[in-house]
Write a protein that holds these residues in place. Structure first.
Motif, PDB file in Angstrom:
ATOM      1  N   SER A  32      -6.404  -4.443   0.488  1.00 29.00           N
ATOM      2  CA  SER A  32      -5.838  -4.123   1.799  1.00 29.00           C
ATOM      3  C   SER A  32      -5.102  -2.791   1.766  1.00 29.00           C
ATOM      4  O   SER A  32      -5.211  -1.982   2.692  1.00 29.00           O
ATOM      5  CB  SER A  32      -4.886  -5.243   2.240  1.00 29.00           C
ATOM      6  OG  SER A  32      -4.282  -4.920   3.462  1.00 29.00           O
ATOM      7  N   VAL A  33      -4.348  -2.559   0.667  1.00 25.58           N
ATOM      8  CA  VAL A  33      -3.622  -1.284   0.511  1.00 25.58           C
ATOM      9  C   VAL A  33      -4.599  -0.124   0.448  1.00 25.58           C
ATOM     10  O   VAL A  33      -4.427   0.905   1.121  1.00 25.58           O
ATOM     11  CB  VAL A  33      -2.734  -1.316  -0.753  1.00 25.58           C
ATOM     12  CG1 VAL A  33      -2.201   0.080  -1.069  1.00 25.58           C
ATOM     13  CG2 VAL A  33      -1.570  -2.284  -0.560  1.00 25.58           C
ATOM     14  N   VAL A  34      -5.649  -0.265  -0.366  1.00 27.25           N
ATOM     15  CA  VAL A  34      -6.657   0.800  -0.490  1.00 27.25           C
ATOM     16  C   VAL A  34      -7.362   1.020   0.844  1.00 27.25           C
ATOM     17  O   VAL A  34      -7.620   2.161   1.254  1.00 27.25           O
ATOM     18  CB  VAL A  34      -7.688   0.457  -1.594  1.00 27.25           C
ATOM     19  CG1 VAL A  34      -8.818   1.483  -1.622  1.00 27.25           C
ATOM     20  CG2 VAL A  34      -7.004   0.405  -2.952  1.00 27.25           C
ATOM     21  N   ASN A  35      -7.669  -0.066   1.539  1.00 29.39           N
ATOM     22  CA  ASN A  35      -8.373   0.014   2.824  1.00 29.39           C
ATOM     23  C   ASN A  35      -7.565   0.795   3.866  1.00 29.39           C
ATOM     24  O   ASN A  35      -8.126   1.491   4.707  1.00 29.39           O
ATOM     25  CB  ASN A  35      -8.665  -1.391   3.342  1.00 29.39           C
ATOM     26  CG  ASN A  35      -9.605  -1.394   4.529  1.00 29.39           C
ATOM     27  OD1 ASN A  35     -10.734  -0.921   4.440  1.00 29.39           O
ATOM     28  ND2 ASN A  35      -9.136  -1.904   5.652  1.00 29.39           N
ATOM     29  N   ASN A  36      -6.226   0.674   3.789  1.00 26.49           N
ATOM     30  CA  ASN A  36      -5.355   1.329   4.773  1.00 26.49           C
ATOM     31  C   ASN A  36      -4.718   2.606   4.243  1.00 26.49           C
ATOM     32  O   ASN A  36      -3.783   3.126   4.845  1.00 26.49           O
ATOM     33  CB  ASN A  36      -4.261   0.359   5.227  1.00 26.49           C
ATOM     34  CG  ASN A  36      -4.817  -0.837   5.959  1.00 26.49           C
ATOM     35  OD1 ASN A  36      -5.667  -0.690   6.829  1.00 26.49           O
ATOM     36  ND2 ASN A  36      -4.377  -2.030   5.601  1.00 26.49           N
ATOM     37  N   LEU A  37      -5.226   3.103   3.124  1.00 26.91           N
ATOM     38  CA  LEU A  37      -4.620   4.285   2.501  1.00 26.91           C
ATOM     39  C   LEU A  37      -4.939   5.565   3.264  1.00 26.91           C
ATOM     40  O   LEU A  37      -4.088   6.434   3.444  1.00 26.91           O
ATOM     41  CB  LEU A  37      -5.115   4.399   1.053  1.00 26.91           C
ATOM     42  CG  LEU A  37      -4.290   5.255   0.099  1.00 26.91           C
ATOM     43  CD1 LEU A  37      -2.879   4.708  -0.035  1.00 26.91           C
ATOM     44  CD2 LEU A  37      -4.958   5.324  -1.266  1.00 26.91           C
ATOM     45  N   ILE A  38      -6.167   5.700   3.729  1.00 23.99           N
ATOM     46  CA  ILE A  38      -6.625   6.938   4.373  1.00 23.99           C
ATOM     47  C   ILE A  38      -6.951   6.740   5.848  1.00 23.99           C
ATOM     48  O   ILE A  38      -6.647   7.580   6.694  1.00 23.99           O
ATOM     49  CB  ILE A  38      -7.879   7.490   3.643  1.00 23.99           C
ATOM     50  CG1 ILE A  38      -7.553   7.744   2.162  1.00 23.99           C
ATOM     51  CG2 ILE A  38      -8.397   8.752   4.312  1.00 23.99           C
ATOM     52  CD1 ILE A  38      -6.568   8.853   1.917  1.00 23.99           C
ATOM     53  N   LEU A  39      -7.572   5.601   6.167  1.00 21.94           N
ATOM     54  CA  LEU A  39      -8.111   5.366   7.508  1.00 21.94           C
ATOM     55  C   LEU A  39      -7.102   5.579   8.656  1.00 21.94           C
ATOM     56  O   LEU A  39      -7.434   6.240   9.637  1.00 21.94           O
ATOM     57  CB  LEU A  39      -8.701   3.953   7.583  1.00 21.94           C
ATOM     58  CG  LEU A  39     -10.026   3.813   8.363  1.00 21.94           C
ATOM     59  CD1 LEU A  39     -11.078   4.765   7.828  1.00 21.94           C
ATOM     60  CD2 LEU A  39     -10.519   2.376   8.292  1.00 21.94           C
TER      61      LEU A  39
END
Length: 212
Positions: A32-39
């Motif tokens: 979840s953290v990686v998914n919301n890191l850039i988007l």
């Protein structure tokens, strides 16, 4: 048929279930953290981003890969170096960037980091805390170690303290054993810990209840 021990069966199932649940939760949180890191930043910048599950992970990994390629290319290195020189000139942001970069370089360097598990008197002289040697330095010609003491349960936070070399007690614990003890809040611990003073011959042995 033997009488079933309901309590033992329940506890056995609990011991099987909890590690699975914790593992799934940690993996889900990390994803979840990686998914919301850039988007979210792309959306704020007005870049059209369709809401597809896992898209953020793919975008983040793609950007990481592209930056890695740039960093290994001559012109890419020049560009990233120029970008870095601009960032470090920004007040506050420059300090954060430098500190983060140095930490990353240390963590992922080929040198061993946090290779020694030690005991230090912390938070006061009558108690010991488990810590990891992070670095060495001199203060007024005296040798000190910088020791990182992780917080129980959540080892990503803690304290970095400076301790005189002679006050450090090196143990035979591995980093993995120490981390298991810290994460479990002391529930999981090696029953007997050998103490080594400055890596010399064994200075004694401490049991799980603190007795020599």
């Amino acid at each position: 048929m033997k009488n079933l021990n309901i309590k033992n069966i329940f506890l056995t199932g609990l011991f099987v279930l909890i590690p699975i649940v914790v593992t799934v939760w940690v993996v889900k949180t990390l994803l979840s953290v990686v998914n919301n890191l850039i988007l979210p930043y792309l959306e704020e910048a007005g870049v059209p981003t369709p809401h597809i599950p896992g898209l953020g992970i793919i975008v983040t990994l793609t950007i990481i890969f592209i930056l890695g390629l740039l960093a290994q290319n001559y012109f890419g290195k020049k560009f990233l170096s120029y970008l870095e020189s601009l960032i470090v000139k920004i007040p506050v942001a420059g300090s954060i960037y430098n500190a983060t970069k140095q930490t990353m370089e240390t963590l992922f360097s080929k040198k061993e980091n946090f290779s020694k598990v030690v005991l230090v008197r912390f938070p006061h002289k009558d108690t010991f805390a488990l810590g990891f040697i992070a670095n060495e330095l001199k203060i007024c010609e005296e040798n000190y170690y910088i020791v990182f003491i992780p917080a129980a349960i959540n080892p990503t936070s803690g304290f970095a303290i400076m301790v005189k070399r002679e006050d450090i007690i090196i143990t035979d614990l591995t980093v993995e054993e120490a981390m298991r003890t810290i994460v479990s809040g002391g529930l999981v611990i090696k029953k007997h810990i050998k103490l080594l003073k400055d890596n010399q011959t064994s200075a004694g042995e401490v049991s799980a209840n603190g007795e020599k």
